[in-house]
Motif scaffolding. Structure first.
Motif, PDB file in Angstrom:
ATOM      1  N   ARG A 244      98.915  22.403   6.376  1.00 48.00           N
ATOM      2  CA  ARG A 244      97.768  21.602   5.928  1.00 48.00           C
ATOM      3  C   ARG A 244      96.675  22.556   5.442  1.00 48.00           C
ATOM      4  NH1 ARG A 244     101.076  18.315   6.609  1.00 48.00           N
ATOM      5  NH2 ARG A 244     100.964  16.281   7.641  1.00 48.00           N
ATOM      6  N   ALA A 245      95.961  22.109   4.394  1.00 49.47           N
ATOM      7  CA  ALA A 245      94.919  22.948   3.794  1.00 49.47           C
ATOM      8  C   ALA A 245      93.565  22.729   4.486  1.00 49.47           C
ATOM      9  CB  ALA A 245      94.786  22.594   2.307  1.00 49.47           C
ATOM     10  N   TYR A 246      92.853  23.817   4.750  1.00 53.84           N
ATOM     11  CA  TYR A 246      91.478  23.733   5.280  1.00 53.84           C
ATOM     12  C   TYR A 246      90.601  24.764   4.579  1.00 53.84           C
ATOM     13  CZ  TYR A 246      93.429  20.533   8.567  1.00 53.84           C
ATOM     14  OH  TYR A 246      94.059  19.422   9.085  1.00 53.84           O
ATOM     15  N   SER A 247      89.480  24.295   4.061  1.00 49.90           N
ATOM     16  CA  SER A 247      88.550  25.176   3.354  1.00 49.90           C
ATOM     17  C   SER A 247      87.889  26.140   4.328  1.00 49.90           C
ATOM     18  CB  SER A 247      87.454  24.347   2.683  1.00 49.90           C
ATOM     19  OG  SER A 247      88.043  23.490   1.755  1.00 49.90           O
TER      20      SER A 247
ATOM     21  N   VAL B  19      86.974  20.932  10.730  1.00 44.88           N
ATOM     22  CA  VAL B  19      88.051  19.930  10.681  1.00 44.88           C
ATOM     23  C   VAL B  19      87.530  18.576  11.120  1.00 44.88           C
ATOM     24  CG1 VAL B  19      90.333  19.299  11.593  1.00 44.88           C
ATOM     25  CG2 VAL B  19      89.779  21.716  11.181  1.00 44.88           C
ATOM     26  N   THR B  20      87.765  17.553  10.290  1.00 43.83           N
ATOM     27  CA  THR B  20      87.522  16.170  10.702  1.00 43.83           C
ATOM     28  C   THR B  20      88.879  15.536  10.950  1.00 43.83           C
ATOM     29  OG1 THR B  20      85.422  15.975   9.538  1.00 43.83           O
ATOM     30  CG2 THR B  20      86.589  13.926   9.988  1.00 43.83           C
TER      31      THR B  20
ATOM     32  N   VAL C 241      91.850  12.847  11.671  1.00 43.14           N
ATOM     33  CA  VAL C 241      92.176  11.463  11.282  1.00 43.14           C
ATOM     34  C   VAL C 241      93.156  10.907  12.311  1.00 43.14           C
ATOM     35  CG1 VAL C 241      91.772  11.878   8.819  1.00 43.14           C
ATOM     36  CG2 VAL C 241      94.085  12.105   9.708  1.00 43.14           C
TER      37      VAL C 241
ATOM     38  N   GLY D 125      96.121   9.685  14.211  1.00 39.09           N
ATOM     39  CA  GLY D 125      97.577   9.846  14.067  1.00 39.09           C
ATOM     40  C   GLY D 125      97.992  11.024  13.201  1.00 39.09           C
ATOM     41  N   GLY D 126      97.049  11.827  12.731  1.00 38.28           N
ATOM     42  CA  GLY D 126      97.387  12.953  11.853  1.00 38.28           C
ATOM     43  C   GLY D 126      98.029  14.102  12.622  1.00 38.28           C
ATOM     44  N   ILE D 127      98.991  14.758  12.012  1.00 41.72           N
ATOM     45  CA  ILE D 127      99.717  15.840  12.700  1.00 41.72           C
ATOM     46  C   ILE D 127      98.784  17.029  12.948  1.00 41.72           C
ATOM     47  CG2 ILE D 127     101.599  17.528  12.399  1.00 41.72           C
ATOM     48  CD1 ILE D 127     103.057  15.263  10.847  1.00 41.72           C
ATOM     49  N   ALA D 128      98.107  17.485  11.892  1.00 38.73           N
ATOM     50  CA  ALA D 128      97.184  18.610  12.066  1.00 38.73           C
ATOM     51  C   ALA D 128      95.991  18.180  12.922  1.00 38.73           C
ATOM     52  CB  ALA D 128      96.713  19.117  10.707  1.00 38.73           C
ATOM     53  N   SER D 129      95.587  16.932  12.778  1.00 37.12           N
ATOM     54  CA  SER D 129      94.443  16.431  13.560  1.00 37.12           C
ATOM     55  C   SER D 129      94.743  16.526  15.052  1.00 37.12           C
ATOM     56  CB  SER D 129      94.149  14.971  13.183  1.00 37.12           C
ATOM     57  OG  SER D 129      93.829  14.906  11.819  1.00 37.12           O
TER      58      SER D 129
ATOM     59  N   ALA E 154      82.233  22.027   3.988  1.00 38.69           N
ATOM     60  CA  ALA E 154      82.786  23.322   4.432  1.00 38.69           C
ATOM     61  C   ALA E 154      82.764  24.408   3.340  1.00 38.69           C
ATOM     62  CB  ALA E 154      84.203  23.140   4.983  1.00 38.69           C
TER      63      ALA E 154
ATOM     64  N   GLN F  46      85.796  13.160  -0.517  1.00 36.75           N
ATOM     65  CA  GLN F  46      86.771  12.113  -0.833  1.00 36.75           C
ATOM     66  C   GLN F  46      86.849  11.891  -2.332  1.00 36.75           C
ATOM     67  OE1 GLN F  46      88.812  10.786   1.072  1.00 36.75           O
ATOM     68  NE2 GLN F  46      88.074  11.051   3.130  1.00 36.75           N
TER      69      GLN F  46
ATOM     70  N   TRP G  30      89.897  15.676  -1.961  1.00 43.29           N
ATOM     71  CA  TRP G  30      90.869  15.590  -0.863  1.00 43.29           C
ATOM     72  C   TRP G  30      91.310  14.165  -0.699  1.00 43.29           C
ATOM     73  CZ3 TRP G  30      87.233  18.403   3.093  1.00 43.29           C
ATOM     74  CH2 TRP G  30      87.055  19.722   2.659  1.00 43.29           C
ATOM     75  N   SER G  31      92.569  13.904  -0.681  1.00 48.87           N
ATOM     76  CA  SER G  31      93.272  12.617  -0.515  1.00 48.87           C
ATOM     77  C   SER G  31      92.607  11.409  -1.171  1.00 48.87           C
ATOM     78  CB  SER G  31      93.511  12.291   0.958  1.00 48.87           C
ATOM     79  OG  SER G  31      92.310  12.041   1.627  1.00 48.87           O
TER      80      SER G  31
HETATM   81  C1  LIG Z   1      92.332  21.966  -0.820  1.00 46.34           C
HETATM   82  C2  LIG Z   1      92.111  21.141   0.430  1.00 46.34           C
HETATM   83  C3  LIG Z   1      91.148  21.527   1.346  1.00 46.34           C
HETATM   84  C4  LIG Z   1      90.949  20.776   2.501  1.00 46.34           C
HETATM   85  N1  LIG Z   1      89.979  21.159   3.377  1.00 46.34           N
HETATM   86  C5  LIG Z   1      89.750  20.436   4.495  1.00 46.34           C
HETATM   87  C6  LIG Z   1      88.715  20.814   5.418  1.00 46.34           C
HETATM   88  O1  LIG Z   1      87.991  21.815   5.238  1.00 46.34           O
HETATM   89  N2  LIG Z   1      88.533  20.036   6.519  1.00 46.34           N
HETATM   90  C7  LIG Z   1      89.320  18.928   6.775  1.00 46.34           C
HETATM   91  O2  LIG Z   1      89.110  18.270   7.809  1.00 46.34           O
HETATM   92  N3  LIG Z   1      90.297  18.546   5.920  1.00 46.34           N
HETATM   93  C8  LIG Z   1      90.531  19.277   4.801  1.00 46.34           C
HETATM   94  N4  LIG Z   1      91.550  18.905   3.950  1.00 46.34           N
HETATM   95  C9  LIG Z   1      92.436  17.792   4.362  1.00 46.34           C
HETATM   96  C10 LIG Z   1      93.519  18.354   5.317  1.00 46.34           C
HETATM   97  O3  LIG Z   1      94.374  19.240   4.598  1.00 46.34           O
HETATM   98  C11 LIG Z   1      94.441  17.270   5.922  1.00 46.34           C
HETATM   99  O4  LIG Z   1      94.946  16.465   4.889  1.00 46.34           O
HETATM  100  C12 LIG Z   1      93.728  16.375   6.931  1.00 46.34           C
HETATM  101  O5  LIG Z   1      93.202  17.169   8.000  1.00 46.34           O
HETATM  102  C13 LIG Z   1      94.730  15.361   7.540  1.00 46.34           C
HETATM  103  O6  LIG Z   1      95.865  16.059   7.994  1.00 46.34           O
HETATM  104  P1  LIG Z   1      96.736  15.510   9.225  1.00 46.34           P
HETATM  105  O7  LIG Z   1      97.966  16.340   9.315  1.00 46.34           O
HETATM  106  O8  LIG Z   1      95.898  15.374  10.446  1.00 46.34           O
HETATM  107  O9  LIG Z   1      97.108  14.050   8.744  1.00 46.34           O
HETATM  108  P2  LIG Z   1      98.536  13.564   8.174  1.00 46.34           P
HETATM  109  O10 LIG Z   1      99.552  13.677   9.258  1.00 46.34           O
HETATM  110  O11 LIG Z   1      98.807  14.266   6.892  1.00 46.34           O
HETATM  111  O12 LIG Z   1      98.207  12.051   7.843  1.00 46.34           O
HETATM  112  C14 LIG Z   1      98.106  11.057   8.912  1.00 46.34           C
HETATM  113  C15 LIG Z   1      97.567   9.758   8.337  1.00 46.34           C
HETATM  114  O13 LIG Z   1      96.189   9.905   8.017  1.00 46.34           O
HETATM  115  C16 LIG Z   1      95.955   9.568   6.653  1.00 46.34           C
HETATM  116  N5  LIG Z   1      94.914  10.474   6.147  1.00 46.34           N
HETATM  117  C17 LIG Z   1      95.073  11.759   5.746  1.00 46.34           C
HETATM  118  N6  LIG Z   1      93.880  12.279   5.381  1.00 46.34           N
HETATM  119  C18 LIG Z   1      92.969  11.294   5.566  1.00 46.34           C
HETATM  120  C19 LIG Z   1      91.572  11.216   5.368  1.00 46.34           C
HETATM  121  N7  LIG Z   1      90.844  12.255   4.898  1.00 46.34           N
HETATM  122  N8  LIG Z   1      90.944  10.059   5.692  1.00 46.34           N
HETATM  123  C20 LIG Z   1      91.641   9.007   6.178  1.00 46.34           C
HETATM  124  N9  LIG Z   1      92.979   9.015   6.373  1.00 46.34           N
HETATM  125  C21 LIG Z   1      93.633  10.145   6.074  1.00 46.34           C
HETATM  126  C22 LIG Z   1      97.298   9.755   5.960  1.00 46.34           C
HETATM  127  O14 LIG Z   1      97.396   8.941   4.814  1.00 46.34           O
HETATM  128  C23 LIG Z   1      98.270   9.307   7.038  1.00 46.34           C
HETATM  129  O15 LIG Z   1      98.389   7.893   7.072  1.00 46.34           O
HETATM  130  C24 LIG Z   1      91.743  19.624   2.766  1.00 46.34           C
HETATM  131  C25 LIG Z   1      92.732  19.252   1.847  1.00 46.34           C
HETATM  132  C26 LIG Z   1      92.907  19.981   0.689  1.00 46.34           C
HETATM  133  C27 LIG Z   1      93.967  19.541  -0.282  1.00 46.34           C
END
Ligand SMILES: Cc1cc2nc3c(=O)[nH]c(=O)nc-3n(C[C@H](O)[C@H](O)[C@H](O)COP(=O)(O)OP(=O)(O)OC[C@H]3O[C@@H](n4cnc5c(N)ncnc54)[C@H](O)[C@@H]3O)c2cc1C
Length: 235
Positions: free
Chosen positions: A53-56, A71-72, A74, A76-80, A121, A208, A234-235
Motif C-alpha cells: 500500500r502507498a503512503y506519502s 495514516v487514516t 479505513v 476492514g482495510g488490510i493496511a489499516s 501528508a 479524495q 487517492w481512490s
Molecule cells: C500515491 C498514494 C499515496 C497515498 N498516501 C496515503 C497517505 O499518506 N495516508 C493514507 O492514509 N493513505 C494513503 N493512500 C491510500 C493507501 O494507499 C490505502 O489505499 C489506504 O490506507 C487503504 O488501504 P487498506 O489496505 O487499509 O484498505 P483496503 O484493504 O485496500 O480496502 C478496504 C476497503 O476500504 C475501501 N477504501 C480504501 N480506501 C478508502 C478510503 N480512502 N476511504 C474509504 N474507503 C476506502 C476499499 O474500497 C475497500 O472496500 C495513498 C494512496 C496512493 C495511491
C-alpha cells in the motif's frame, strides 16, 4: 533516487482521534527522497500473501534517520488493520521512494496547497522543505477535515506558522462540534474566497478524487493555467 527495499522500525506513534495516526519510522540506511513522494509499505494479509500500500512521506528530506507516514485507517482495510496493531519497536519493509508528485520550479508567488484529510501528508513535507530552503513566496495551505480531532499534523502546522511569516493556513471544518471559530463547510466551497487564480499561479492538490477533480476544474475555469495545477488523487 531509484526505489529500493528498506527495513524501518516504529519509533513513535502520534494518534489523532480514533482513525488517524502519524508513524515516525527510523531507518538505519540513508534514505533520500523528494518532498511529495511516497513509499510502498509491505504487509501480509491473513493468508500470508504479501500486499503493498502507498503512503506519502510527511517528513522533510532534511530530517535524517527517519521518515514519517500519516495514516487514516479505513474500516476492514488490510493496511489499516496492520497500522492499527503496530507498536513502537515493530519493524517492517518499505519500497521507495516513488512517485512524480514533486515541487516544480520556479515556484509562483503565491503558491497554494489544497488538501483534505491525510492529503495533508505530502504538503507538510513540501511546505517544510520549501521554507527550510528559504523560499520567500507566500505559501497558503487550504485544509479541509471533518472534526477538530481530524486536523492532522496540527502541531506541525502551528510550528511552521510560528517560524515563517510567509506561511498561512485556512482550516475548514465540515462537521464542527463545540467551540470551533474557524471556517465551516467543505474546502470546495472556499476555493473562490481563498484563492486568486492567476495564469502563472501554482496549486498543488491532494486528497479524495472527487475533491481534487472539483477544485482543479474550479481553478482552471477561473483562469489558472492547467499546467500549473499538480495533483495526487487517492481512490
Ligand atoms: C500515491 C498514494 C499515496 C497515498 N498516501 C496515503 C497517505 O499518506 N495516508 C493514507 O492514509 N493513505 C494513503 N493512500 C491510500 C493507501 O494507499 C490505502 O489505499 C489506504 O490506507 C487503504 O488501504 P487498506 O489496505 O487499509 O484498505 P483496503 O484493504 O485496500 O480496502 C478496504 C476497503 O476500504 C475501501 N477504501 C480504501 N480506501 C478508502 C478510503 N480512502 N476511504 C474509504 N474507503 C476506502 C476499499 O474500497 C475497500 O472496500 C495513498 C494512496 C496512493 C495511491
Amino acid at each position: 533516487m531509484a526505489a529500493k527495499n528498506y527495513r524501518v522500525k516504529v519509533a513513535k506513534i502520534v494518534n489523532y482521534g480514533e482513525r488517524s495516526s502519524l508513524y515516525k519510522l527510523s531507518i538505519d540506511e540513508e534514505f533520500g527522497f523528494s518532498p511529495g513522494q511516497f513509499v510502498m509499505v509491505s504487509i501480509k494479509d491473513k493468508d500470508g500473501r504479501e500486499m503493498r500500500r502507498a503512503y506519502s512521506i510527511a517528513s522533510s528530506p532534511n530530517d535524517k534517520g527517519f521518515i514519517e507516514l500519516l495514516v487514516t485507517r479505513v474500516e476492514g482495510g488490510i493496511a489499516s488493520e496492520f497500522f492499527k496493531n503496530a507498536k513502537v519497536g515493530d519493524s517492517f519493509g518499505i519500497l521507495g521512494p516513488m512517485g512524480v508528485f514533486k515541487i516544480r520550479e520556479p515556484i509562483s508567488d503565491p503558491v497554494y496547497f489544497i488538501a483534505t484529510g491525510c492529503g495533508i501528508a505530502p504538503f507538510i513535507s513540501m511546505i517544510r522543505s520549501l521554507l527550510e530552503k528559504g523560499l520567500k513566496s507566500k505559501i497558503i495551505l487550504l485544509y479541509g477535515f471533518r472534526h477538530e480531532v481530524d486536523y492532522l499534523c496540527k502541531e506541525y502546522v502551528d510550528d511552521i506558522l510560528k517560524e515563517y511569516q510567509n506561511f498561512s493556513v485556512i482550516p475548514v471544518m465540515s462537521q464542527p462540534k463545540g467551540k470551533w471559530k474557524g471556517y465551516v463547510g467543505r474546502v470546495t466551497s472556499f476555493i473562490d474566497v481563498a484563492i486568486e487564480p492567476k495564469e502563472d499561479t501554482q496549486a498543488y492538490l491532494c486528497g479524495q478524487k472527487e475533491m481534487v477533480e472539483q477544485v482543479k476544474d474550479s481553478l482552471i475555469n477561473r483562469g489558472m493555467n492547467k499546467e500549473n495545477v499538480f495533483l495526487e488523487k487517492w481512490s
